[in-house]
Write a protein that holds these residues in place. Structure first.
Motif, PDB file in Angstrom:
ATOM      1  N   ALA A 104       0.832  -1.209   0.000  1.00 47.47           N
ATOM      2  CA  ALA A 104       0.000   0.000   0.000  1.00 47.47           C
ATOM      3  C   ALA A 104       0.866   1.257   0.000  1.00 47.47           C
ATOM      4  CB  ALA A 104      -0.925  -0.012   1.216  1.00 47.47           C
ATOM      5  N   PHE A 105       1.895   1.266   0.831  1.00 47.49           N
ATOM      6  CA  PHE A 105       2.775   2.428   0.917  1.00 47.49           C
ATOM      7  C   PHE A 105       3.559   2.619  -0.380  1.00 47.49           C
ATOM      8  CE2 PHE A 105       6.642   4.685   2.121  1.00 47.49           C
ATOM      9  CZ  PHE A 105       6.111   5.758   2.815  1.00 47.49           C
ATOM     10  N   THR A 106       4.030   1.528  -0.959  1.00 48.73           N
ATOM     11  CA  THR A 106       4.785   1.586  -2.212  1.00 48.73           C
ATOM     12  C   THR A 106       3.925   2.163  -3.330  1.00 48.73           C
ATOM     13  OG1 THR A 106       6.178  -0.274  -1.552  1.00 48.73           O
ATOM     14  CG2 THR A 106       6.053   0.203  -3.915  1.00 48.73           C
ATOM     15  N   ILE A 107       2.681   1.728  -3.406  1.00 46.59           N
ATOM     16  CA  ILE A 107       1.762   2.255  -4.423  1.00 46.59           C
ATOM     17  C   ILE A 107       1.550   3.751  -4.205  1.00 46.59           C
ATOM     18  CG2 ILE A 107      -0.633   2.209  -5.245  1.00 46.59           C
ATOM     19  CD1 ILE A 107      -0.530  -0.877  -4.615  1.00 46.59           C
ATOM     20  N   GLY A 108       1.366   4.145  -2.942  1.00 44.72           N
ATOM     21  CA  GLY A 108       1.191   5.566  -2.635  1.00 44.72           C
ATOM     22  C   GLY A 108       2.411   6.385  -3.014  1.00 44.72           C
ATOM     23  N   ALA A 109       3.595   5.891  -2.666  1.00 46.80           N
ATOM     24  CA  ALA A 109       4.834   6.607  -2.976  1.00 46.80           C
ATOM     25  C   ALA A 109       5.050   6.702  -4.485  1.00 46.80           C
ATOM     26  CB  ALA A 109       6.021   5.921  -2.307  1.00 46.80           C
ATOM     27  N   SER A 143      -4.254  -8.069  -7.349  1.00 43.40           N
ATOM     28  CA  SER A 143      -3.584  -7.697  -8.590  1.00 43.40           C
ATOM     29  C   SER A 143      -2.464  -6.697  -8.328  1.00 43.40           C
ATOM     30  CB  SER A 143      -4.611  -7.105  -9.563  1.00 43.40           C
ATOM     31  OG  SER A 143      -3.988  -6.669 -10.738  1.00 43.40           O
ATOM     32  N   ALA A 144      -2.728  -5.735  -7.450  1.00 43.82           N
ATOM     33  CA  ALA A 144      -1.709  -4.729  -7.106  1.00 43.82           C
ATOM     34  C   ALA A 144      -0.518  -5.382  -6.417  1.00 43.82           C
ATOM     35  CB  ALA A 144      -2.317  -3.650  -6.219  1.00 43.82           C
ATOM     36  N   LEU A 145      -0.781  -6.300  -5.487  1.00 44.25           N
ATOM     37  CA  LEU A 145       0.312  -6.996  -4.795  1.00 44.25           C
ATOM     38  C   LEU A 145       1.088  -7.871  -5.771  1.00 44.25           C
ATOM     39  CD1 LEU A 145       1.877  -7.723  -2.249  1.00 44.25           C
ATOM     40  CD2 LEU A 145       0.114  -9.445  -1.745  1.00 44.25           C
ATOM     41  N   ALA A 146       0.374  -8.567  -6.655  1.00 49.50           N
ATOM     42  CA  ALA A 146       1.045  -9.406  -7.650  1.00 49.50           C
ATOM     43  C   ALA A 146       1.991  -8.565  -8.505  1.00 49.50           C
ATOM     44  CB  ALA A 146       0.008 -10.111  -8.528  1.00 49.50           C
ATOM     45  N   SER A 147       1.562  -7.373  -8.869  1.00 50.70           N
ATOM     46  CA  SER A 147       2.402  -6.489  -9.680  1.00 50.70           C
ATOM     47  C   SER A 147       3.690  -6.130  -8.938  1.00 50.70           C
ATOM     48  CB  SER A 147       1.614  -5.231 -10.030  1.00 50.70           C
ATOM     49  OG  SER A 147       2.420  -4.332 -10.730  1.00 50.70           O
ATOM     50  N   ILE A 148       3.576  -5.825  -7.654  1.00 54.34           N
ATOM     51  CA  ILE A 148       4.765  -5.490  -6.861  1.00 54.34           C
ATOM     52  C   ILE A 148       5.700  -6.688  -6.760  1.00 54.34           C
ATOM     53  CG2 ILE A 148       5.518  -4.953  -4.493  1.00 54.34           C
ATOM     54  CD1 ILE A 148       3.106  -3.006  -4.392  1.00 54.34           C
ATOM     55  N   LEU A 149       5.119  -7.882  -6.680  1.00 51.63           N
ATOM     56  CA  LEU A 149       5.921  -9.104  -6.576  1.00 51.63           C
ATOM     57  C   LEU A 149       6.415  -9.593  -7.937  1.00 51.63           C
ATOM     58  CD1 LEU A 149       3.811 -11.082  -3.926  1.00 51.63           C
ATOM     59  CD2 LEU A 149       5.935  -9.803  -3.563  1.00 51.63           C
ATOM     60  N   MET A 167       3.984 -20.473  -1.651  1.00 55.82           N
ATOM     61  CA  MET A 167       3.633 -19.054  -1.536  1.00 55.82           C
ATOM     62  C   MET A 167       4.798 -18.258  -0.961  1.00 55.82           C
ATOM     63  SD  MET A 167       0.449 -17.122   0.244  1.00 55.82           S
ATOM     64  CE  MET A 167      -0.659 -17.504  -1.088  1.00 55.82           C
ATOM     65  N   ARG A 168       5.450 -18.797   0.056  1.00 56.88           N
ATOM     66  CA  ARG A 168       6.593 -18.101   0.658  1.00 56.88           C
ATOM     67  C   ARG A 168       7.708 -17.920  -0.382  1.00 56.88           C
ATOM     68  NH1 ARG A 168       7.190 -21.018   4.972  1.00 56.88           N
ATOM     69  NH2 ARG A 168       5.965 -19.676   6.311  1.00 56.88           N
ATOM     70  N   ALA A 169       7.931 -18.945  -1.199  1.00 51.78           N
ATOM     71  CA  ALA A 169       8.965 -18.855  -2.243  1.00 51.78           C
ATOM     72  C   ALA A 169       8.608 -17.773  -3.261  1.00 51.78           C
ATOM     73  CB  ALA A 169       9.133 -20.200  -2.938  1.00 51.78           C
ATOM     74  N   MET A 170       7.325 -17.689  -3.632  1.00 57.82           N
ATOM     75  CA  MET A 170       6.901 -16.670  -4.595  1.00 57.82           C
ATOM     76  C   MET A 170       7.063 -15.270  -4.003  1.00 57.82           C
ATOM     77  SD  MET A 170       3.276 -16.229  -6.572  1.00 57.82           S
ATOM     78  CE  MET A 170       3.587 -17.002  -8.136  1.00 57.82           C
ATOM     79  N   ILE A 171       6.704 -15.121  -2.742  1.00 60.65           N
ATOM     80  CA  ILE A 171       6.842 -13.823  -2.066  1.00 60.65           C
ATOM     81  C   ILE A 171       8.323 -13.458  -1.952  1.00 60.65           C
ATOM     82  CG2 ILE A 171       6.547 -12.608   0.129  1.00 60.65           C
ATOM     83  CD1 ILE A 171       3.895 -14.193   0.451  1.00 60.65           C
ATOM     84  N   ASP A 172       9.132 -14.408  -1.508  1.00 58.40           N
ATOM     85  CA  ASP A 172      10.571 -14.137  -1.354  1.00 58.40           C
ATOM     86  C   ASP A 172      11.213 -13.749  -2.680  1.00 58.40           C
ATOM     87  OD1 ASP A 172      10.350 -14.679   1.335  1.00 58.40           O
ATOM     88  OD2 ASP A 172      11.266 -16.680   1.214  1.00 58.40           O
ATOM     89  N   LYS A 173      10.855 -14.463  -3.742  1.00 57.87           N
ATOM     90  CA  LYS A 173      11.407 -14.153  -5.062  1.00 57.87           C
ATOM     91  C   LYS A 173      10.969 -12.755  -5.499  1.00 57.87           C
ATOM     92  CE  LYS A 173      11.578 -15.675  -9.842  1.00 57.87           C
ATOM     93  NZ  LYS A 173      10.986 -16.519 -10.859  1.00 57.87           N
ATOM     94  N   GLY A 174       9.706 -12.438  -5.297  1.00 57.04           N
ATOM     95  CA  GLY A 174       9.193 -11.134  -5.695  1.00 57.04           C
ATOM     96  C   GLY A 174       9.749  -9.988  -4.870  1.00 57.04           C
ATOM     97  N   MET A 175      10.044 -10.251  -3.596  1.00 55.57           N
ATOM     98  CA  MET A 175      10.541  -9.202  -2.707  1.00 55.57           C
ATOM     99  C   MET A 175      12.061  -9.063  -2.768  1.00 55.57           C
ATOM    100  SD  MET A 175       8.096  -7.565  -1.301  1.00 55.57           S
ATOM    101  CE  MET A 175       8.874  -6.769   0.107  1.00 55.57           C
ATOM    102  N   ALA A 176      12.743  -9.956  -3.445  1.00 57.79           N
ATOM    103  CA  ALA A 176      14.208  -9.895  -3.514  1.00 57.79           C
ATOM    104  C   ALA A 176      14.692  -8.539  -4.022  1.00 57.79           C
ATOM    105  CB  ALA A 176      14.746 -11.025  -4.392  1.00 57.79           C
ATOM    106  N   GLY A 177      14.025  -7.991  -5.000  1.00 53.36           N
ATOM    107  CA  GLY A 177      14.413  -6.695  -5.538  1.00 53.36           C
ATOM    108  C   GLY A 177      14.014  -5.521  -4.652  1.00 53.36           C
ATOM    109  N   HIS A 178      13.179  -5.792  -3.664  1.00 53.53           N
ATOM    110  CA  HIS A 178      12.698  -4.743  -2.758  1.00 53.53           C
ATOM    111  C   HIS A 178      13.294  -4.877  -1.356  1.00 53.53           C
ATOM    112  CE1 HIS A 178       9.542  -3.673  -5.649  1.00 53.53           C
ATOM    113  NE2 HIS A 178       9.202  -4.941  -5.707  1.00 53.53           N
ATOM    114  N   ALA A 179      14.275  -5.749  -1.177  1.00 53.54           N
ATOM    115  CA  ALA A 179      14.780  -6.064   0.169  1.00 53.54           C
ATOM    116  C   ALA A 179      15.234  -4.829   0.938  1.00 53.54           C
ATOM    117  CB  ALA A 179      15.909  -7.084   0.083  1.00 53.54           C
TER     118      ALA A 179
END
Length: 191
Positions: A104-109, A143-149, A167-179
């Motif tokens: 939510a914060f990332t979308i706002g920023a 959809s918004a979360l999927a886009s961020i991931l 699910m954890r693997a998908m989240i971790d992979k998607g968040m790697a660039g946002h660590a």
């Protein structure tokens, strides 16, 4: 005048930059930023939370109204199952606490940056961004979360009934660039 700036409250510069009040002594307000930077201002140079709310008037309505209409919150092109979307969001938050707040914060920023309002990033509220996020249907939020991931919305919602490890693997992979951004976000005061 000390009660104008209670310790722990926010004090705002005339431009709207928030600082956390650490101490008030001799007409000087000693403040800090979330990153630990300390500074001080004369009391006359700052506005209290109440004064800032009065001065900014409907500014919050404009900012968060703009964010509510962000591209990230557009209706997904692919039809998504509402129940599955709600389930995947709930499980994602359980597996990675703070993930939905971050989204939510990332979308706002991003919306503020894209609209040329970067000067308001310091005053962006996690709580208000999350309220905007939660005001949308589950399909839009997923959809918004999927886009961020970095995932396709239908693929992301499709894992709602699969195991936690996938699910954890998908989240971790998607968040790697946002660590780094996520670590910085986690240190930000939740206001």
């Amino acid at each position: 005048m000390t009660e104008r700036f209670p310790v722990g409250s926010n004090a705002y510069t005339k431009e709207g930059h928030p600082y956390t009040v650490e101490e008030v002594a001799g007409g000087i307000v000693y403040c800090s930023l979330p990153n630990g930077t300390e500074t001080d201002f004369p009391e006359s140079a700052l506005l209290s939370e109440q004064e800032w709310a009065i001065r900014s008037g409907g500014q919050d309505d404009v900012i968060y109204g703009r964010i509510k209409r962000a591209k990230a919150y557009a209706t997904p092109e692919v039809k998504l199952n509402s129940a599955a979307a709600e389930k995947v969001l709930s499980r994602a938050e359980g597996l990675s606490p703070g993930l939905l707040d971050f989204a939510a914060f990332t979308i706002g920023a991003q919306n503020l940056s894209e609209s040329g309002h970067e000067d308001q990033l310091d005053s962006l509220s996690i709580v208000k961004c999350r309220d905007v996020f939660d005001s949308h249907p589950a399909e839009v939020r997923a959809s918004a979360l999927a886009s961020i991931l970095g995932s396709k919305p239908d693929v992301f919602v499709g894992i709602a009934d699969l195991g936690d490890n996938l699910m954890r693997a998908m989240i971790d992979k998607g968040m790697a660039g946002h660590a780094a951004t996520f670590d910085e976000f986690c240190d930000r005061p939740r206001r």
